[in-house]
Design a protein around this motif. Sequence first.
Motif: not given
Length: 615
Positions: A20-26, A103-109, A157-159, A166-170
């Motif tokens: 539900e949230h764009d949590d990309r910094t934790h 398992q590879i998970v891409i949040p907000y994919g 390593n791609a994290d 859209d400018g966000f990091k995957m």
Amino acid sequence: MPKRGGGRIKNWKTDNDHFEHDDRTHNPRRVSFKPGTNKGKNKFNNWNKNAKLLLDDDVDMGLSGGQGPRKPFRGRGGRLGSPAPRPRHAGKKFTPGMLPWYQIVIPYGAKHEKDVILRALLNFTSPDIFIPHYYRINGNAAIFYVDDVKSAENLFNADKKIVMPDGFKMVVIVKNAVPNVNVDANMKEKMKLVMAKRYNPATKALDMTKFHSDSDLSEIFCGLFRPVIMLTAIDIIAENIPDIEALNLNDNKLHGLDHLKVMATKLKNLKILYLGDNRIPVVGSLESLRNLPLVELMLKGNPLRNRFNDHDDYVSTVRKKFPKLVRLDGVDLPPAIGFDVAEDVALPAQQQSFLIEPAAQDFVRQFLAQYFAVYDSESRQSLMDAYHENATMSMTTSYLTHDIRNSPSTKLHQYLPNSRNILRITDRESRRRYLRTGKLQVVAFICDLPKTTHDLMGFAVDVLIYTPTMIMVSMNGVFKETASQGSRSFHRTFMIVPNNGGGFCIVNDMLFITNTTKEQEEKMFQSGVPAAAPTPVAATTSAPAPAPAPAPAASEALHSEHHRMLLNALGQQTGMNDYWSMNCLQETGWDLQKAMFIFNKLQSEGKIPHEAFVK
């Protein structure tokens, strides 16, 4: 300024919840194990016990970049769900898991097309490539699987290294987990269709190489390394192609093979099996397959190959499990050394004794009765007539077990000093010294051995050679020592040849002495039928039966006055009686000087018995 403890982070689960949230910094919470905090005994002992326990259950390992599932954090003075404190070291290291899938998970994919996400990841991992399996959208997340550790590490390593349009990091989360699977009728039908496509009826061969990567199985997980799926595949094969002769299971990440033992009963005609490029750890894992009549086996590319430094040792070990094997790892094997005997051939009935010629029965009975009557008497000097002039004798002794050496009644100290064990005595001169040569040395040695009483009724006798020129008698039995009453077991082999007087004499005598077993002690002197007279067996060919004849009398040897003079001279100088003096002269060709030399040598070594001086 934000309040301490503010900002609740919603936890997510792969299969149910949405992002539900764009949590990309934790950052993940670090886990530490402090001494004394684990009060449970051996709490983690079973973690690495057996990976296949995880493969049979739909268990998610929860490995996300080396981290476990996140738990709500209660900050100091804050409420439940406050952000976890930022770790001191933000760097993460990839740790390979014990399962073959990731398992590879891409949040907000879900915000991006499948092609956009995969292209971005492939550009990052280039020149290495990976194959995504079972791509799907779960809530706001995109999820897929890879089946090799190198691809998983590259994606780890791609994290946060890829910037999306859209400018966000995957964010890329890697977990060591196997896709969930439910073996239902729909899955079985798809497996059956794929097998039909891969089956060659002309050769009766089914190719299931890398089965899970088949394009027709892209929507369902069908990894054969999972026992439940492999057993389902075997059932389908047994039901639809029971006469299958060749099966290729290369590159399926197979590890444990215990469940494959059902192949021996369900796929009885299977002769060719390929198991290359899997993860079979040791040759012992093949034990469950040894009942298959395999003639060709492929094991190349498995860790078990690295356990052998010698290729011949590897081939020999595998062949012991599959005796009919003629081809291994694509290479033809040399013919095995063995006997091609039908499995239903029955062995001959067991019998106590064996006679190559029934006519030998009477001879063996008389020979053994006469020999051991003298051997068990007070004086063994009369055995001089039983041995050839150039007879040889050796004796070997050893203990049955190490735990009986300290028992007084079982000690073999009277035999060990003269034991000619060529496995321990490697020096050539020592081997020669322990070998008695000439009938004088042989009988002198026999006279020094402890007095005995043999159980003549318990002998087991084999007559292996019975010709006019040679007889070979091999026997075993038990005896008691007269002085100590200690029980001994023995094995003896006599080589018997005709002598000049028309009788027979021993030319070679090999004696082995050891302790008796408990069963032998219980049966000693209990039998009522002499075993020295074995039951006749059927004869195949008739051979001339050499009739025994008594040895020539001692007086016949004194055919001249010269010999009598030599005999008296030797007796006066040595003090030996006429019997021993005569045999000493006969052995030296009636050469007085040689006879004196042999006497002095044996006397200095203490090998002439007391009986030689009794007149």
